[in-house]
Motif scaffolding. Sequence first.
Motif, PDB file in Angstrom:
ATOM      1  N   MET A   1       7.541  13.551  -7.951  1.00  0.00           N
ATOM      2  CA  MET A   1       6.881  13.310  -6.822  1.00  0.00           C
ATOM      3  C   MET A   1       5.890  12.140  -6.831  1.00  0.00           C
ATOM      4  O   MET A   1       5.134  12.358  -8.067  1.00  0.00           O
ATOM      5  CB  MET A   1       6.165  14.683  -6.371  1.00  0.00           C
ATOM      6  N   ARG A   2       5.524  11.383  -6.186  1.00  0.00           N
ATOM      7  CA  ARG A   2       4.517  10.302  -6.122  1.00  0.00           C
ATOM      8  C   ARG A   2       3.335  10.629  -5.442  1.00  0.00           C
ATOM      9  O   ARG A   2       3.500  10.894  -4.224  1.00  0.00           O
ATOM     10  CB  ARG A   2       5.273   8.983  -5.809  1.00  0.00           C
ATOM     11  N   LEU A   3       2.065  10.571  -5.871  1.00  0.00           N
ATOM     12  CA  LEU A   3       0.975  10.965  -5.164  1.00  0.00           C
ATOM     13  C   LEU A   3       0.104   9.496  -4.889  1.00  0.00           C
ATOM     14  O   LEU A   3       0.374   8.622  -5.895  1.00  0.00           O
ATOM     15  CB  LEU A   3       0.023  11.767  -6.094  1.00  0.00           C
ATOM     16  N   LYS A   4      -0.227   9.319  -3.982  1.00  0.00           N
ATOM     17  CA  LYS A   4      -1.194   8.165  -3.665  1.00  0.00           C
ATOM     18  C   LYS A   4      -2.365   8.296  -2.776  1.00  0.00           C
ATOM     19  O   LYS A   4      -2.280   9.214  -1.964  1.00  0.00           O
ATOM     20  CB  LYS A   4      -0.480   6.814  -3.143  1.00  0.00           C
ATOM     21  N   SER A   5      -3.767   7.650  -3.079  1.00  0.00           N
ATOM     22  CA  SER A   5      -4.756   7.848  -2.172  1.00  0.00           C
ATOM     23  C   SER A   5      -5.022   6.787  -1.504  1.00  0.00           C
ATOM     24  O   SER A   5      -4.835   5.412  -1.889  1.00  0.00           O
ATOM     25  CB  SER A   5      -5.854   8.121  -3.084  1.00  0.00           C
ATOM     26  N   PHE A   6      -5.504   6.864  -0.057  1.00  0.00           N
ATOM     27  CA  PHE A   6      -5.599   5.766   0.794  1.00  0.00           C
ATOM     28  C   PHE A   6      -7.094   5.748   1.462  1.00  0.00           C
ATOM     29  O   PHE A   6      -7.377   7.005   1.761  1.00  0.00           O
ATOM     30  CB  PHE A   6      -4.569   5.522   2.117  1.00  0.00           C
ATOM     31  N   HIS A   7      -7.717   4.846   1.451  1.00  0.00           N
ATOM     32  CA  HIS A   7      -9.000   4.990   2.162  1.00  0.00           C
ATOM     33  C   HIS A   7      -9.117   3.893   3.172  1.00  0.00           C
ATOM     34  O   HIS A   7      -8.541   2.821   3.169  1.00  0.00           O
ATOM     35  CB  HIS A   7     -10.145   4.464   1.141  1.00  0.00           C
ATOM     36  N   ALA A   8      -9.548   4.417   4.466  1.00  0.00           N
ATOM     37  CA  ALA A   8      -9.671   3.769   5.682  1.00  0.00           C
ATOM     38  C   ALA A   8     -10.926   4.054   6.252  1.00  0.00           C
ATOM     39  O   ALA A   8     -11.438   4.995   6.188  1.00  0.00           O
ATOM     40  CB  ALA A   8      -8.509   3.864   6.331  1.00  0.00           C
ATOM     41  N   LYS A   9     -11.245   3.166   7.578  1.00  0.00           N
ATOM     42  CA  LYS A   9     -12.498   3.815   8.340  1.00  0.00           C
ATOM     43  C   LYS A   9     -12.082   4.778   9.246  1.00  0.00           C
ATOM     44  O   LYS A   9     -13.074   5.604   9.556  1.00  0.00           O
ATOM     45  CB  LYS A   9     -12.880   2.489   9.162  1.00  0.00           C
ATOM     46  N   THR A  10     -10.769   4.841   9.722  1.00  0.00           N
ATOM     47  CA  THR A  10     -10.372   5.832  10.469  1.00  0.00           C
ATOM     48  C   THR A  10      -9.354   6.536  10.162  1.00  0.00           C
ATOM     49  O   THR A  10      -8.724   6.188   9.119  1.00  0.00           O
ATOM     50  CB  THR A  10     -10.203   5.381  12.009  1.00  0.00           C
ATOM     51  N   MET A  11      -9.123   7.885  10.702  1.00  0.00           N
ATOM     52  CA  MET A  11      -8.090   8.534  10.172  1.00  0.00           C
ATOM     53  C   MET A  11      -6.710   7.845  10.672  1.00  0.00           C
ATOM     54  O   MET A  11      -5.664   8.148   9.888  1.00  0.00           O
ATOM     55  CB  MET A  11      -7.966  10.040  10.888  1.00  0.00           C
ATOM     56  N   SER A  12      -6.558   7.528  11.871  1.00  0.00           N
ATOM     57  CA  SER A  12      -5.412   6.890  12.447  1.00  0.00           C
ATOM     58  C   SER A  12      -5.132   5.355  11.290  1.00  0.00           C
ATOM     59  O   SER A  12      -4.012   5.243  11.180  1.00  0.00           O
ATOM     60  CB  SER A  12      -5.510   6.335  13.673  1.00  0.00           C
ATOM     61  N   GLU A  13      -5.759   4.861  10.913  1.00  0.00           N
ATOM     62  CA  GLU A  13      -5.549   3.595  10.170  1.00  0.00           C
ATOM     63  C   GLU A  13      -5.252   4.162   8.727  1.00  0.00           C
ATOM     64  O   GLU A  13      -4.498   3.712   8.054  1.00  0.00           O
ATOM     65  CB  GLU A  13      -6.964   2.701  10.026  1.00  0.00           C
ATOM     66  N   ALA A  14      -5.746   5.372   8.296  1.00  0.00           N
ATOM     67  CA  ALA A  14      -5.304   5.561   6.962  1.00  0.00           C
ATOM     68  C   ALA A  14      -4.025   6.207   7.342  1.00  0.00           C
ATOM     69  O   ALA A  14      -3.064   6.207   6.279  1.00  0.00           O
ATOM     70  CB  ALA A  14      -6.297   6.982   6.393  1.00  0.00           C
ATOM     71  N   MET A  15      -3.675   7.018   8.252  1.00  0.00           N
ATOM     72  CA  MET A  15      -2.012   7.355   8.506  1.00  0.00           C
ATOM     73  C   MET A  15      -1.075   6.139   8.541  1.00  0.00           C
ATOM     74  O   MET A  15       0.123   6.352   8.105  1.00  0.00           O
ATOM     75  CB  MET A  15      -2.170   8.241   9.649  1.00  0.00           C
ATOM     76  N   ARG A  16      -1.740   5.323   9.286  1.00  0.00           N
ATOM     77  CA  ARG A  16      -0.614   4.115   9.330  1.00  0.00           C
ATOM     78  C   ARG A  16      -0.403   3.413   7.875  1.00  0.00           C
ATOM     79  O   ARG A  16       0.796   3.196   7.766  1.00  0.00           O
ATOM     80  CB  ARG A  16      -1.500   2.917  10.147  1.00  0.00           C
ATOM     81  N   MET A  17      -1.389   3.380   7.066  1.00  0.00           N
ATOM     82  CA  MET A  17      -1.273   3.004   5.560  1.00  0.00           C
ATOM     83  C   MET A  17      -0.281   3.945   4.779  1.00  0.00           C
ATOM     84  O   MET A  17       0.450   3.334   4.258  1.00  0.00           O
ATOM     85  CB  MET A  17      -2.550   2.832   4.946  1.00  0.00           C
ATOM     86  N   VAL A  18      -0.331   5.186   5.293  1.00  0.00           N
ATOM     87  CA  VAL A  18       0.467   5.941   4.489  1.00  0.00           C
ATOM     88  C   VAL A  18       1.859   5.872   5.006  1.00  0.00           C
ATOM     89  O   VAL A  18       3.042   5.720   3.908  1.00  0.00           O
ATOM     90  CB  VAL A  18       0.134   7.487   4.761  1.00  0.00           C
ATOM     91  N   ARG A  19       2.161   5.819   6.041  1.00  0.00           N
ATOM     92  CA  ARG A  19       3.572   5.535   6.492  1.00  0.00           C
ATOM     93  C   ARG A  19       3.941   4.157   6.052  1.00  0.00           C
ATOM     94  O   ARG A  19       5.375   4.083   5.632  1.00  0.00           O
ATOM     95  CB  ARG A  19       3.674   5.497   7.966  1.00  0.00           C
TER      96      ARG A  19
END
Length: 363
Positions: A1-19
């Motif tokens: 399993m691969r883990l990765k952390s994403f930082h963004a100004k909003t939750m929607s932007e963070a979810m877009r980065m995840v996808r």
Amino acid sequence: MRLKSFHAKTMSEAMRMVRQSLGDDAIIVATREEEGGGVRVTAAVEEDDLPVAQESRSRQPSKPAKPVEPEIDVGEAVADALHRHGVPAALAEQLIDAASNLDTDDPCLALGSAIDSMYSFNPLPDGRTAVKPLVLVGPPGSGKTLVAAKLAARAVFRKRSVGVITTDTVRAGGVDQLAAFTRLMKLKLATVEDPDALTGAYAVHSKTDLVLVDTAGRNPFSEEDMDDLRALLSAGEVEPVLVLPAGLDALEASDMALAFKSVGVRRLLVTRLDIARRLGSLLAIAHRARLSFCDASVSSKVAEGLTSLNPMALARMIIPPAEPAEAEEREPQPVSRTKPAVRPTKPATKAKAVSSPASRTLP
């Protein structure tokens, strides 16, 4: 399993980065709001679900997969380390941006470059050239007396003449502690109680290579204490040096530093690095009060002296080098021709490469 952390100004932007990075099969492991604004989302995905892995298996179905060393996202590694050390979010973002500008895959080197671009370093003199008397100031219990002894020992070792003065006549045992140190070094300790006596002590040591003054601890939030300190500093042409221990609350320590800067402090000497695990307050203090790092104490023993700070020394304390055992885990394992390759139960990951405990000694 691969883990990765994403930082963004909003939750929607963070979810877009995840996808975009991990695909639609990614699982959200944790979310948190960052101090100072923004959110951080940690997501996970099975290695088999990654598009790159599927493509590789379709092209070479008959060959075993070649072990690949874990990729290190330098910006993310620096961000994780700064968060672990309690660096305020706004300051951390500046350091991350500066670290990302360096073309390297070494997070420690990137952080060192960022620190070098944002901070100044000015080690204390050892008496080789004529300098102003160094007056050690700070709150009670910061380690000024021990620092005075270490500075004196360093100058004596280099065969410089040293004068030691103490104004700490109120604290029980304050004079006795420093007197015990100076006695071992065969130095005379001058005890003064007011600015006029201190002026006379400076005159006695006018031809001494290095003059050190140990002062009583002052409450930086007390106007009376700070007025007394100003009067003491006005007794001669001196340089006050702020002595603060590591491990303090970042905001509280920054307020202290600003109060002492108002009396002329320009350099910060750090103590108790041997018992501090989070160093974010040091970066916050020097940045907010615009102080130069000079030396550091990593031991309560006078004989072990002081160490001059520099950008890479600080970076290695925040992102220490990986232990040898961890490095061996990350090396690709050869595939046997007679036995099937055994997949490690705990594969090396990016987090493994950068999250070892903070070093207790300076390089």
